[in-house]
Scaffold this active site. Structure first.
Site, PDB file in Angstrom:
ATOM      1  N   ASN A   9       0.873  -1.298  -0.081  1.00 15.13           N
ATOM      2  CA  ASN A   9      -0.018  -0.133   0.104  1.00 15.13           C
ATOM      3  C   ASN A   9       0.892   1.349   0.063  1.00 15.13           C
ATOM      4  O   ASN A   9       1.377   1.643   0.933  1.00 15.13           O
ATOM      5  CB  ASN A   9      -0.850   0.143   1.429  1.00 15.13           C
ATOM      6  CG  ASN A   9      -1.489   1.411   1.322  1.00 15.13           C
ATOM      7  OD1 ASN A   9      -1.896   2.002   0.597  1.00 15.13           O
ATOM      8  ND2 ASN A   9      -2.351   1.357   2.524  1.00 15.13           N
ATOM      9  N   LYS A  11       0.123   4.371  -0.347  1.00 14.23           N
ATOM     10  CA  LYS A  11      -0.415   5.447   0.242  1.00 14.23           C
ATOM     11  C   LYS A  11      -0.326   6.611  -0.823  1.00 14.23           C
ATOM     12  O   LYS A  11      -0.222   6.590  -1.888  1.00 14.23           O
ATOM     13  CB  LYS A  11      -0.060   5.733   1.792  1.00 14.23           C
ATOM     14  CG  LYS A  11       0.017   4.631   2.519  1.00 14.23           C
ATOM     15  CD  LYS A  11       0.017   5.010   3.916  1.00 14.23           C
ATOM     16  CE  LYS A  11       0.341   3.514   4.730  1.00 14.23           C
ATOM     17  NZ  LYS A  11       0.215   3.696   6.031  1.00 14.23           N
ATOM     18  N   HIS A  95      -9.205   1.423   5.316  1.00 21.70           N
ATOM     19  CA  HIS A  95      -7.969   1.374   5.927  1.00 21.70           C
ATOM     20  C   HIS A  95      -8.270   2.361   7.246  1.00 21.70           C
ATOM     21  O   HIS A  95      -8.894   3.202   7.213  1.00 21.70           O
ATOM     22  CB  HIS A  95      -6.928   2.120   4.954  1.00 21.70           C
ATOM     23  CG  HIS A  95      -5.622   1.925   5.446  1.00 21.70           C
ATOM     24  ND1 HIS A  95      -5.191   2.948   6.401  1.00 21.70           N
ATOM     25  CD2 HIS A  95      -4.396   1.234   5.215  1.00 21.70           C
ATOM     26  CE1 HIS A  95      -3.818   2.604   6.764  1.00 21.70           C
ATOM     27  NE2 HIS A  95      -3.468   1.405   5.959  1.00 21.70           N
ATOM     28  N   GLU A  97      -6.513   4.744   8.239  1.00 20.26           N
ATOM     29  CA  GLU A  97      -6.359   6.388   7.832  1.00 20.26           C
ATOM     30  C   GLU A  97      -7.731   6.793   7.403  1.00 20.26           C
ATOM     31  O   GLU A  97      -8.005   8.103   7.436  1.00 20.26           O
ATOM     32  CB  GLU A  97      -5.017   6.601   6.780  1.00 20.26           C
ATOM     33  CG  GLU A  97      -3.817   6.016   7.552  1.00 20.26           C
ATOM     34  CD  GLU A  97      -2.864   5.456   6.678  1.00 20.26           C
ATOM     35  OE1 GLU A  97      -2.683   5.578   5.507  1.00 20.26           O
ATOM     36  OE2 GLU A  97      -1.712   5.158   7.434  1.00 20.26           O
ATOM     37  N   GLU A 167      -5.019  -4.873  11.125  1.00 24.74           N
ATOM     38  CA  GLU A 167      -4.064  -3.992  11.244  1.00 24.74           C
ATOM     39  C   GLU A 167      -4.024  -3.127  12.479  1.00 24.74           C
ATOM     40  O   GLU A 167      -4.809  -2.140  12.488  1.00 24.74           O
ATOM     41  CB  GLU A 167      -4.203  -2.760   9.975  1.00 24.74           C
ATOM     42  CG  GLU A 167      -3.764  -3.445   8.545  1.00 24.74           C
ATOM     43  CD  GLU A 167      -3.413  -2.482   7.408  1.00 24.74           C
ATOM     44  OE1 GLU A 167      -2.334  -2.884   7.141  1.00 24.74           O
ATOM     45  OE2 GLU A 167      -4.087  -1.515   7.393  1.00 24.74           O
ATOM     46  N   GLY A 173       2.740   2.284  10.749  1.00 28.30           N
ATOM     47  CA  GLY A 173       3.731   3.297  10.322  1.00 28.30           C
ATOM     48  C   GLY A 173       4.390   3.900  11.625  1.00 28.30           C
ATOM     49  O   GLY A 173       5.183   4.888  11.577  1.00 28.30           O
ATOM     50  N   SER A 213       3.651  -2.022  10.232  1.00 25.81           N
ATOM     51  CA  SER A 213       5.073  -1.986  10.183  1.00 25.81           C
ATOM     52  C   SER A 213       5.955  -3.346   9.861  1.00 25.81           C
ATOM     53  O   SER A 213       6.781  -3.914  10.444  1.00 25.81           O
ATOM     54  CB  SER A 213       5.686  -1.507  11.593  1.00 25.81           C
ATOM     55  OG  SER A 213       5.228  -0.316  12.049  1.00 25.81           O
TER      56      SER A 213
HETATM   57  C1  PEP Z   1      -0.587   0.236   5.938  1.00 23.73           C
HETATM   58  O1  PEP Z   1      -0.608   1.354   5.770  1.00 23.73           O
HETATM   59  O2  PEP Z   1      -1.490  -0.606   5.733  1.00 23.73           O
HETATM   60  C2  PEP Z   1       0.651  -0.274   6.816  1.00 23.73           C
HETATM   61  C3  PEP Z   1       0.496  -1.255   7.274  1.00 23.73           C
HETATM   62  O3  PEP Z   1       1.672   0.490   6.769  1.00 23.73           O
HETATM   63  P1  PEP Z   1       3.037   0.151   7.439  1.00 23.73           P
HETATM   64  O4  PEP Z   1       3.445  -0.845   6.971  1.00 23.73           O
HETATM   65  O5  PEP Z   1       3.984   1.314   7.124  1.00 23.73           O
HETATM   66  O6  PEP Z   1       2.877   0.093   9.082  1.00 23.73           O
END
Ligand code: PEP
Length: 250
Positions: A9, A11, A95, A97, A167, A173, A213
């Site tokens: 992803n 973003k 998601h 976000e 998640e 992040g 992450s």
């Molecule tokens: C995500 O945005 O779905 C995500 C898991 O980000 P990151 O791997 O940067 O934590």
């Protein structure tokens, strides 16, 4: 047997040219006999160019968001028929976000998932608790609400085409990954919830991927857990080398 699924992803990152270079490099490095499903979710602006590059490769195209209506006066939005038209096979929906910055509710997410399925693509439904919710022992109730809300009225066929991404918001992040056992217990819980809505057979086949992450060093222990079937990768999917190492985990 559930086939591992690794999705990047991106973003709001990468220009069209940067996206094209990434797609060319990744396509050249992936072994032809890869027994894993791989997708990348570039920003909307790069979907078309990336689609052309990955056409005859094992890489599949995913979108990061969708509107629930097929067309009309929704300035700035992109519909499911448009994503299908451009070559998307998967769409990330809900998601964290989008939930936190854009006010997406379970009800709205459910409508988006229905639009994705009606257009023959597969939704990747994201669920997960905040740090505060985890500390107050609300992890399971939050995830249960998001699963039931997101999958509402899809029927067995719709649910079986859905991929669920667990998640934990506190791991996205932040560089803080859930311990494999922490992720596993939520994945197991999600599979049980899906079983209640469908059948043991459907739940056993459903892919539940982990995001938060993920990087080349933590992917293997996560994938060693019984109910973790892949990863949704943010930051580490922006580098071809890191994303390739994640895809090729042992
Ligand atoms: C995500 O945005 O779905 C995500 C898991 O980000 P990151 O791997 O940067 O934590």
């Amino acid at each position: 047997m559930r086939r591992p699924f690794i999705c990047g992803n991106w973003k709001m990152n990468k220009t069209v040219r940067e996206s094209e270079i990434f797609a060319q490099q990744l396509a050249a490095l992936l072994p032809p006999s890869l027994q894993r499903d791989v997708a990348i979710a570039p920003p909307f602006t790069a979907l078309h160019s990336v689609a052309l590059i990955i056409r005859n490769t094992p890489i599949r195209l995913a979108a990061q968001n969708v509107h629930d209506r097929p067309k009309g006066a929704f300035t700035g939005e992109i519909s499911a028929p448009m994503l299908l038209d451009i070559g998307c096979q998967y769409v990330i929906v809900g998601h964290s976000e989008r939930r936190s910055y854009f006010g997406e509710t379970d009800e709205w997410i459910n409508k988006k998932i229905k639009a994705v399925l009606e257009n023959g693509m597969q939704p990747i439904l994201c669920v997960g608790e905040t740090l505060e919710e985890r500390e107050e022992n609300f992890t399971f109730s939050v995830v249960e609400r998001q699963i039931k809300g997101g999958l509402q009225g899809l029927g067995i066929d719709g649910i079986s085409k859905t991929i669920i991404a667990y998640e934990p918001v506190w791991a996205i992040g932040t560089g803080k990954t859930a311990e494999p056992f922490q992720a596993q217990e939520v994945h197991r819980f999600i599979r049980k919830e899906v079983e209640k809505l469908t059948s043991q057979e459907v739940a056993n086949e459903l892919r539940i991927i982990y995001g938060g992450s993920v990087n080349p060093s933590n992917i293997s222990p996560l994938m060693a857990e019984e109910d973790i079937d892949g990863a949704l990768v943010g930051g580490a999917s922006l580098s071809v080398d890191d994303f390739l190492s994640i895809i090729m985990y042992k």
